[in-house]
Write an enzyme that holds these catalytic residues in place. Structure first.
Site, PDB file in Angstrom:
ATOM      1  N   CYS A 193      -0.703   6.142   9.824  1.00 21.08           N
ATOM      2  CA  CYS A 193       0.455   5.438  10.364  1.00 21.08           C
ATOM      3  C   CYS A 193      -0.001   4.235  11.189  1.00 21.08           C
ATOM      4  O   CYS A 193      -0.860   4.350  12.059  1.00 21.08           O
ATOM      5  CB  CYS A 193       1.273   6.379  11.250  1.00 21.08           C
ATOM      6  SG  CYS A 193       2.149   7.653  10.344  1.00 21.08           S
ATOM      7  N   GLU A 215       0.840  -1.199   0.000  1.00 20.83           N
ATOM      8  CA  GLU A 215       0.000   0.000   0.000  1.00 20.83           C
ATOM      9  C   GLU A 215       0.873   1.247   0.000  1.00 20.83           C
ATOM     10  O   GLU A 215       1.929   1.291   0.649  1.00 20.83           O
ATOM     11  CB  GLU A 215      -0.940  -0.005   1.203  1.00 20.83           C
ATOM     12  CG  GLU A 215      -1.957  -1.133   1.107  1.00 20.83           C
ATOM     13  CD  GLU A 215      -3.057  -1.059   2.141  1.00 20.83           C
ATOM     14  OE1 GLU A 215      -4.229  -1.211   1.751  1.00 20.83           O
ATOM     15  OE2 GLU A 215      -2.752  -0.854   3.328  1.00 20.83           O
TER      16      GLU A 215
END
Length: 351
Positions: A324, A90
């Site tokens: 994150c 990703e």
């Protein structure tokens, strides 16, 4: 494919340094390979190389293909990217012309608050595959900053990452300080990064000032105590002229105490550094919690008041699991629906 393998193939097809430079520039800027500064290549390339360009373009395009794109409400987007062997990674298109790229399929560090490493390390991402993620991003929007903060630990794939950084910082036209190498800390980083012709900015994952807690949170990270990590970072900051970006994932009741604040002040006082406080991003099955916004604000304000340059960050793409700690090699048929989490107050994205 590694970039050096690509260079070797170009030379075998008769490419001189000027041809090699032009082709790599076109590729990294998401332009047709037969593009030159004066337009189409015409007779610029040797005949053998010119004849091979269509097949070469197809092969480069096959290094990384977008399987699905997930736009976030903040203007970012998570890209689910297929690699040529069927593995998936990703990338995240960021605000202000940035992209976050992955350097590994999975991760071996196993940070307890991160989704990426739950299945361990599946394989390394080649340097050409890393650059291909930037090419995919540039086909969609301008890219002036590349952060190596996606899936994987860049230090565990340092040869491929540094090869990609070298190309992006030369033919790719990315400013060296806008190439950000993020790591939990590995002595090879501090040995290798100063030697390159492109020296990137450095982000160090700190997360705590307590060695024992750091071992628990980052169970398979190299055993470098926080104080030593800061000293190594400071030497690199002074050598490059770029402040170290220290990353601190705020975990409620874990690393948000007064003692930790005092520890940060002791470690970073007088250092050429920025402390990025990142409230924990929800991941499936995790027992960690994000501190209340008021508490996170107070921590950042206290550090700022003690002379530590501190930024409270909100990861880009949280609403589409692009923040994150949320990235993973998911398959499209199990890709979760778009989250309906309560929106957070706008702030600068961490990446």
């Amino acid at each position: 494919m590694r970039i050096e393998h690509l260079r070797q193939r170009l030379r075998a097809l008769g490419a001189k340094p000027c041809h090699e430079q032009q082709l790599l520039r076109s590729w990294t800027h998401a332009l047709p390979l037969d593009t030159t500064r004066r337009g189409l290549a015409g007779d610029f390339f040797p005949a053998l190389l010119r004849d091979a360009l269509p097949a070469l373009a197809d092969e480069l395009a096959g290094l990384a293909r977008v399987r699905s794109e997930h736009p976030g409400d903040d203007g970012s987007a998570r890209l689910l990217v297929d690699l040529a062997d069927g593995q998936a990674i990703e990338s995240v298109l960021l605000l202000r012309d940035g992209v976050c790229v992955s350097s590994q399929v999975g991760c071996a560090v196993g940070c307890t608050f991160c989704m990426t490493g739950r299945d361990g390390l599946l394989r390394q991402v080649g340097s050409a595959e890393i650059v291909a993620q930037v090419v995919l991003a540039r086909a969609r929007r301008p890219v002036k900053k590349v952060v190596f903060m996606g899936m994987g630990e860049p230090a565990h794939n340092i040869d491929n990452v540094l090869e990609a950084i070298d190309l992006l910082g030369t033919e790719g036209g990315i400013g060296h300080k806008n190439l950000v190498f993020s790591t939990v800390g590995d002595r090879r980083v501090f040995e290798r990064l100063p030697l390159g012709r492109v020296r990137p900015a450095l982000a160090l994952s700190l997360h705590t000032t307590r060695p024992q807690l750091r071992e628990q949170l980052l169970p398979r990270a190299p055993r470098i105590e926080p104080a030593e990590l800061v000293e190594l970072g400071e030497a690199y900051a002074r050598a490059t002229g770029y402040p170290i970006q220290y990353q601190w994932t705020l975990l409620e009741g874990v690393n948000d105490s007064d003692d930790e604040i005092e520890g940060i002040v002791r470690l970073l006082a007088g250092k050429y550094a920025i402390m990025n406080m990142i409230p924990f991003n929800t991941v499936e099955g995790s027992e960690f919690r994000r501190p209340a916004r008021e508490h996170a604000d107070a921590i950042a304000a206290r550090l700022q008041g003690r002379g530590i340059l501190t930024k409270l960050r909100q990861s880009a793409g949280q609403d589409v699991d692009g923040g994150c700690g949320q990235l993973r090699a998911r398959a499209i048929h199990v890709d979760p629906p778009r989250s309906r989490r309560t929106p957070q107050a706008p702030a600068d994205p961490v990446r």
